[in-house]
Design an enzyme around this catalytic site. Sequence first.
Site, PDB file in Angstrom:
ATOM      1  N   CYS A   1      -0.680  -7.334   3.009  1.00 52.55           N
ATOM      2  CA  CYS A   1      -0.892  -8.144   4.145  1.00 52.55           C
ATOM      3  C   CYS A   1      -1.552  -9.432   3.915  1.00 52.55           C
ATOM      4  O   CYS A   1      -0.954 -10.431   3.207  1.00 52.55           O
ATOM      5  CB  CYS A   1      -1.348  -7.459   5.167  1.00 52.55           C
ATOM      6  SG  CYS A   1      -1.076  -8.024   6.656  1.00 52.55           S
TER       7      CYS A   1
ATOM      8  N   HIS B   1       2.544  -2.907   5.292  1.00 53.49           N
ATOM      9  CA  HIS B   1       1.508  -2.013   4.906  1.00 53.49           C
ATOM     10  C   HIS B   1       2.206  -0.888   4.140  1.00 53.49           C
ATOM     11  O   HIS B   1       2.493   0.128   5.058  1.00 53.49           O
ATOM     12  CB  HIS B   1       0.641  -1.693   6.039  1.00 53.49           C
ATOM     13  CG  HIS B   1      -0.350  -2.753   6.743  1.00 53.49           C
ATOM     14  ND1 HIS B   1      -1.548  -3.009   6.034  1.00 53.49           N
ATOM     15  CD2 HIS B   1      -0.105  -3.969   7.214  1.00 53.49           C
ATOM     16  CE1 HIS B   1      -1.902  -4.129   6.601  1.00 53.49           C
ATOM     17  NE2 HIS B   1      -1.174  -4.637   7.441  1.00 53.49           N
TER      18      HIS B   1
ATOM     19  N   GLU C   1       0.712   1.589   2.654  1.00 52.56           N
ATOM     20  CA  GLU C   1       0.105   2.853   2.640  1.00 52.56           C
ATOM     21  C   GLU C   1       0.296   3.554   3.759  1.00 52.56           C
ATOM     22  O   GLU C   1       0.000   4.838   3.988  1.00 52.56           O
ATOM     23  CB  GLU C   1      -1.471   2.264   2.599  1.00 52.56           C
ATOM     24  CG  GLU C   1      -1.750   1.565   3.785  1.00 52.56           C
ATOM     25  CD  GLU C   1      -1.687   0.205   3.699  1.00 52.56           C
ATOM     26  OE1 GLU C   1      -2.163  -0.546   4.321  1.00 52.56           O
ATOM     27  OE2 GLU C   1      -1.213  -0.375   2.694  1.00 52.56           O
TER      28      GLU C   1
END
Length: 534
Positions: free
Chosen positions: A381, A508, A510
């Site tokens: 990001c 993102h 994750e």
Amino acid sequence: MTKYIFVTGGVVSSIGKGIVAASLGRLLKNRGLKVTIQKFDPYINIDPGTMSPYQHGEVYVTDDGAETDLDLGHYERFIDINLNKYSNVTTGKIYSEVLRKERKGEYLGATVQVIPHITDALKEKIKRAASTTDSDVIITEVGGTVGDIESLPFLEALRQMKADVGSENVMYIHTTLLPYLKAAGEMKTKPTQHSVKELRGLGIQPNMLVIRTEEPVEQGIKNKLAQFCDVNSEAVIESRDVEHLYQIPLNLQAQSMDQIVCDHLKLNAPQADMTEWSAMVDKVMNLRKTTKIALVGKYVELPDAYLSVVEALKHSGYANDTAIDLKWVNANDVTVDNAADLLGDADGIIVPGGFGQRGTEGKIQAIRYARENDVPMLGICLGMQLTCVEFARHVLNMEGANSFELEPSTKYPIIDIMRDQIDIEDMGGTLRLGLYPCKLKPGSKAAMAYNNQEVVQRRHRHRYEFNNKFRPEFEAAGFVFSGVSPDNRLVEIVELKEKKFFVAAQYHPELQSRPNRPEELYTAFVTAAIKNSN
């Protein structure tokens, strides 16, 4: 008929209700049941999107773009499901919806009150979360502690659900702390007794107690709690501290928690097969290698601000039989002069997201150190945006290059506001949020990480993007735009192909990592870091 499980907490906050709820969800899912889960947060914010990470920890984004509590990350990782906007409900969201209906005249002149209008809205959210996922079981966790004034409407809604859907379809689980007084050498049950007494005063009789403890609990203590709290002794479940969170579902199963739940709710489901989960936990407990990763962040004083990042690194470590030794580096401390001292012992560097000016120059120096010394680096990001800024400044010689967000007067706005964001004034809920497709460049490191797929879908949370007018200059200098939106308008992934691993993503990754199915870009990064350590 959908079954409803409500998880409340007593004595103290941060007692682990979310982990208990997520663990139970995993056990029920492994029995073949379709499970969904939601979190009730009694704060007045509409959502955590504009809250400081120091106040709330990370903001977890769902596929449909809801900005939610970090507990939803635990839910998704444990149960391996994708949740939606109905999975996180706040006081602010409920009151906002009720007041909007009142302004439209939808209550037909009635006096709008907590009961029935607020409680009805809460019950509708519970039922909607179940119906939109066609679930057999929905687990609802109520944030905070019984006795908090903010929680009263939520608990009243939970009480009413028993009458609405029938007692055989509702189960109340109360989690409490069982303190151990070392000086006296004994555990104290009185705080739990008082917490249950307060809950019963609100009309809710718990069917199960989950007691958080540091020490083993003798059966006599469980019997005492059962007697004074009016629950069956076998329904007093011990939740001891563990080395790894993923041990908890196995510990709860060993005490027949899921069987007791199924018996109470008259759910005819086979025993949960936890063989794969148990093997994963065994592997986690016996990792043979260690790799040091430096996380360069703005909010490192509160690790929960990067909870999903840390978990994703761990998951990718598990896949490589490697424990992650995380080195927390405050971005404010990093300069061109000390970057080697702070980062020189790291096998890999990760630069995660954030908002605002503070710490960005330190992140840029960390990225520069990784590029110039060929240390595997993953940017996320804001980390991706600053990767582009660093390249512009130190390779393309664009002095003063920056993001328009950080310096609107910059001569080189490498990162600019997205066109559809220009006229938006509200901060909350207006970012580019949720799941979007990313088209991968064949032969790139990103494409190889994703097993040469043409397109991947990943979750986003940002307002600014790479400024396309600078693309030709970047590409001419060897900067690869290895992931873009299908219309080629938005840059999603950048990389330097000649480096061991120098990749940054606008999204993102994750948020879609699971302990038994790590996210591919994280795994490629961790694999490169392991090779770099050898």
